[in-house]
Design an enzyme around this catalytic site. Structure first.
Site, short mmCIF file in Angstrom:
data_model
loop_
_atom_site.label_atom_id
_atom_site.label_comp_id
_atom_site.label_asym_id
_atom_site.label_seq_id
_atom_site.Cartn_x
_atom_site.Cartn_y
_atom_site.Cartn_z
N GLY A 1 0.84 -1.21 0.00
CA GLY A 1 0.00 0.00 0.00
C GLY A 1 0.86 1.25 0.00
O GLY A 1 1.89 1.30 0.69
N ARG B 1 0.95 -4.87 -5.67
CA ARG B 1 1.10 -6.13 -4.94
C ARG B 1 1.37 -7.18 -6.00
O ARG B 1 0.70 -7.21 -7.04
CB ARG B 1 -0.17 -6.42 -4.13
CG ARG B 1 -0.37 -5.35 -3.03
CD ARG B 1 -1.29 -5.80 -1.93
NE ARG B 1 -1.23 -4.87 -0.80
CZ ARG B 1 -2.03 -3.81 -0.65
NH1 ARG B 1 -2.97 -3.55 -1.54
NH2 ARG B 1 -1.90 -3.03 0.39
N GLY C 1 5.88 -2.48 3.62
CA GLY C 1 5.58 -3.07 4.92
C GLY C 1 6.23 -4.44 5.09
O GLY C 1 7.14 -4.81 4.34
N ASP C 2 5.73 -5.20 6.06
CA ASP C 2 6.28 -6.53 6.39
C ASP C 2 6.35 -7.45 5.18
O ASP C 2 7.32 -8.19 5.00
CB ASP C 2 5.37 -7.20 7.43
CG ASP C 2 5.83 -6.92 8.84
OD1 ASP C 2 6.96 -6.44 9.01
OD2 ASP C 2 5.05 -7.19 9.77
N THR D 1 4.26 2.23 5.68
CA THR D 1 2.86 1.79 5.78
C THR D 1 2.12 2.71 6.73
O THR D 1 2.68 3.12 7.76
CB THR D 1 2.73 0.33 6.26
OG1 THR D 1 1.36 0.09 6.59
CG2 THR D 1 3.57 0.01 7.49
N ASP E 1 -0.18 1.72 8.52
CA ASP E 1 -0.74 0.88 9.58
C ASP E 1 0.07 0.87 10.88
O ASP E 1 -0.44 0.42 11.91
CB ASP E 1 -0.90 -0.56 9.09
CG ASP E 1 -1.78 -0.68 7.85
OD1 ASP E 1 -2.60 0.22 7.62
OD2 ASP E 1 -1.63 -1.67 7.09
N ASP F 1 2.26 -1.15 11.71
CA ASP F 1 2.24 -2.53 12.22
C ASP F 1 3.55 -3.28 11.97
O ASP F 1 3.55 -4.49 11.77
CB ASP F 1 1.06 -3.30 11.58
CG ASP F 1 1.16 -3.35 10.06
OD1 ASP F 1 1.98 -2.62 9.48
OD2 ASP F 1 0.41 -4.13 9.43
N ARG G 1 -26.89 12.05 17.15
CA ARG G 1 -26.79 10.68 16.64
C ARG G 1 -25.64 9.91 17.28
O ARG G 1 -24.76 10.49 17.92
CB ARG G 1 -26.49 10.73 15.13
CG ARG G 1 -27.70 11.04 14.30
CD ARG G 1 -27.30 11.19 12.84
NE ARG G 1 -28.46 11.37 12.01
CZ ARG G 1 -28.44 11.92 10.80
NH1 ARG G 1 -27.31 12.36 10.29
NH2 ARG G 1 -29.54 12.04 10.11
N MET H 1 -8.74 2.69 8.73
CA MET H 1 -7.89 1.62 8.17
C MET H 1 -6.90 1.08 9.20
O MET H 1 -6.81 1.58 10.32
CB MET H 1 -7.12 2.16 6.97
CG MET H 1 -7.88 2.04 5.66
SD MET H 1 -6.81 2.46 4.28
CE MET H 1 -7.84 1.91 2.92
N ARG I 1 -5.61 -2.49 8.48
CA ARG I 1 -5.61 -3.94 8.22
C ARG I 1 -5.86 -4.66 9.54
O ARG I 1 -6.84 -4.35 10.20
CB ARG I 1 -4.27 -4.35 7.59
CG ARG I 1 -4.40 -5.60 6.72
CD ARG I 1 -3.10 -6.00 6.11
NE ARG I 1 -2.81 -5.28 4.91
CZ ARG I 1 -1.81 -5.58 4.08
NH1 ARG I 1 -1.01 -6.59 4.35
NH2 ARG I 1 -1.59 -4.91 3.01
P1 ADP Z 1 3.13 -4.68 2.80
O1 ADP Z 1 4.49 -4.63 2.22
O2 ADP Z 1 2.53 -3.31 2.98
O3 ADP Z 1 3.04 -5.56 4.03
P2 ADP Z 1 1.88 -6.78 1.25
O4 ADP Z 1 1.73 -7.72 2.39
O5 ADP Z 1 0.73 -6.65 0.29
O6 ADP Z 1 2.16 -5.28 1.71
O7 ADP Z 1 3.20 -7.21 0.45
C1 ADP Z 1 3.64 -6.43 -0.63
C2 ADP Z 1 4.33 -7.34 -1.61
O8 ADP Z 1 5.47 -7.95 -1.01
C3 ADP Z 1 3.50 -8.51 -2.10
O9 ADP Z 1 2.59 -8.18 -3.12
C4 ADP Z 1 4.59 -9.44 -2.63
O10 ADP Z 1 5.06 -8.97 -3.86
C5 ADP Z 1 5.70 -9.21 -1.59
N1 ADP Z 1 5.66 -10.28 -0.59
C6 ADP Z 1 4.74 -10.45 0.40
N2 ADP Z 1 4.98 -11.57 1.10
C7 ADP Z 1 6.07 -12.14 0.54
C8 ADP Z 1 6.82 -13.34 0.80
N3 ADP Z 1 6.49 -14.19 1.79
N4 ADP Z 1 7.90 -13.59 0.02
C9 ADP Z 1 8.25 -12.76 -0.97
N5 ADP Z 1 7.58 -11.62 -1.27
C10 ADP Z 1 6.51 -11.31 -0.54
O1 F6P Z 2 -1.61 -1.50 4.44
C1 F6P Z 2 -2.22 -0.27 4.14
C2 F6P Z 2 -3.69 -0.45 3.89
O2 F6P Z 2 -4.25 0.83 3.59
C3 F6P Z 2 -4.48 -1.11 5.01
O3 F6P Z 2 -4.76 -0.22 6.06
C4 F6P Z 2 -5.68 -1.62 4.28
O4 F6P Z 2 -6.19 -2.78 4.91
C5 F6P Z 2 -5.13 -2.00 2.92
O5 F6P Z 2 -3.91 -1.29 2.76
C6 F6P Z 2 -6.06 -1.65 1.79
O6 F6P Z 2 -5.51 -2.11 0.61
P1 F6P Z 2 -6.08 -1.77 -0.84
O7 F6P Z 2 -5.51 -0.44 -1.22
O8 F6P Z 2 -5.57 -2.87 -1.68
O9 F6P Z 2 -7.56 -1.71 -0.73
#
Ligand code: ADP
Ligand code: F6P
Length: 325
Positions: free
Chosen positions: A15, A76, A106-107, A129, A131, A133, A166, A173, A175
């Site tokens: 994101g 993603r 992010g993670d 991110t 979040d 998190d 009300r 947001m 997640r």
């Molecule tokens: P964030 O980086 O914000 O946590 P995502 O969880 O959607 O967002 O991960 C972003 C991208 O990182 C994924 O679309 C994928 O390309 C890559 N990714 C996620 N998990 C893995 C994994 N276990 N191994 C390799 N790449 C990953």
């Molecule tokens: O990780 C950032 C975030 O905005 C979360 O808070 C939310 O759950 C998610 O991404 C929404 O993702 P998308 O833009 O794919 O709807």
């Protein structure tokens, strides 16, 4: 053969978050100051696999520090969890001369960065991110802007909620994480906050609380609901039926991800971006940058991903206490 980094790549993944542009700008400018070439990779790991790679110079990042989103775009890329694509991506980096890579995300993005490091590309992750998190850091790029945006929006909903007497459920947001909800709970003085980390949802208790408040003369009842709990629309219908008090649900959604970054997000993202380049130039790899007790520091990615994080228990308690007169 010298191991000195000559070309640094930068990408944003997952994101988007306000401040990512400030981080990109810092990576580009710090790298150029250190005599390195810089390549921007568009659309995260998806763009890397498609070889959407552009040359960047100091001018490519002019006039972006104040802009939300990411000029490199983000994506993603689900196939990136497969080892064959990770190896292919590392080969593409080598083909384009990218020997150091900064991944802002992010993670999930860090897991991808970890795999690229294992495939021989010196890689540093920056926490990007809204979040908040990511366990190894007290700060993530974008949280400050997002939580301020949510806070302003909730103030506005509260004005109309009071005028109409009300109950309002406002979904924010995050997640699976409740940081935006908790911070807004305190900052907006919400009567109730529903956090995924403390899931003890009891609708009858909520209904009783709203009725009690009304008896005491409260003109509104603000419930901040974290996205990780969700179901705000159906919750509003049931609460209205049970209390007899008009109840509306507002889902703030993607507006929380946009907008011009706050000063804090610009300054911290800039510092982290520059630090990522300095770490690469020191020969470090498989690291992520974090902020802890007033210091910008780096951690081994494997260790960072193994850490756990929870909302602050004291803040959870005071959020409840302070929101109820
Ligand atoms: P964030 O980086 O914000 O946590 P995502 O969880 O959607 O967002 O991960 C972003 C991208 O990182 C994924 O679309 C994928 O390309 C890559 N990714 C996620 N998990 C893995 C994994 N276990 N191994 C390799 N790449 C990953
Ligand atoms: O990780 C950032 C975030 O905005 C979360 O808070 C939310 O759950 C998610 O991404 C929404 O993702 P998308 O833009 O794919 O709807």
């Amino acid at each position: 053969m010298s191991n000195e980094i000559k070309t640094i790549g930068v990408l944003t993944s997952g994101g988007d978050a306000p401040g990512m542009n400030a981080a990109i700008r810092a990576v580009v400018r710090e790298a150029i100051c250190k005599g390195k070439k810089v390549k921007g990779i568009k659309r995260g790991y998806a763009g890397l696999l498609q070889e959407e790679i552009i040359d960047m110079d100091a001018h490519s990042v002019s006039d972006i520090i104040s802009r939300g989103g990411t000029i490199l775009q983000t994506a993603r890329c689900y196939e990136f969890v497969e080892p064959e694509y990770q190896k292919e991506a590392a080969d593409i980096c080598r083909k384009h001369g990218i020997d150091g890579l900064v991944v802002i995300g992010g993670d999930g993005s860090f897991k991808g960065a970890q795999k690229l490091a294992a495939n021989g590309i010196n890689t540093i992750g920056l926490p990007g991110t809204i979040d908040l998190d990511i366990a190894c850091t007290e700060y993530t790029i974008g949280f400050d802007t997002a939580v301020n945006t949510a806070m302003d929006a909730i103030d506005k909903v509260r004005d109309t909620s009071t005028s109409h007497e009300r109950c309002s459920i406002i979904e924010v947001m995050g997640r699976g994480a409740g940081y935006i909800a908790l911070w807004c709970g305190i900052a907006n003085g919400a009567e109730d906050v529903l956090l995924p980390e403390r899931y003890d949802y009891d609708e009858q208790k909520l209904v009783n609380h709203i009725i009690e408040g009304r008896k005491k003369g409260k003109q509104h009842h603000i419930i901040i609901n974290a996205e990780g709990i969700g179901h705000s629309l159906s919750m509003a219908k049931r609460i209205e039926a049970a209390t007899g008090i008009e109840t509306r649900a507002t889902i703030l959604g993607h507006m929380q991800r946009g907008g011009s970054p706050t000063c804090k997000d610009r300054v911290y993202a800039s510092t982290m971006g520059a630090l990522a380049v300095d770490l690469l130039c020191e020969g470090k790899t498989n690291r992520v940058v974090g902020y802890d007790h007033g210091e910008f520091i780096d951690f081994d990615i494997d260790e960072a991903l193994a850490m756990n994080k929870d909302v602050n228990e004291y803040q959870v308690r005071i959020c409840k206490d302070l929101g109820n007169s």
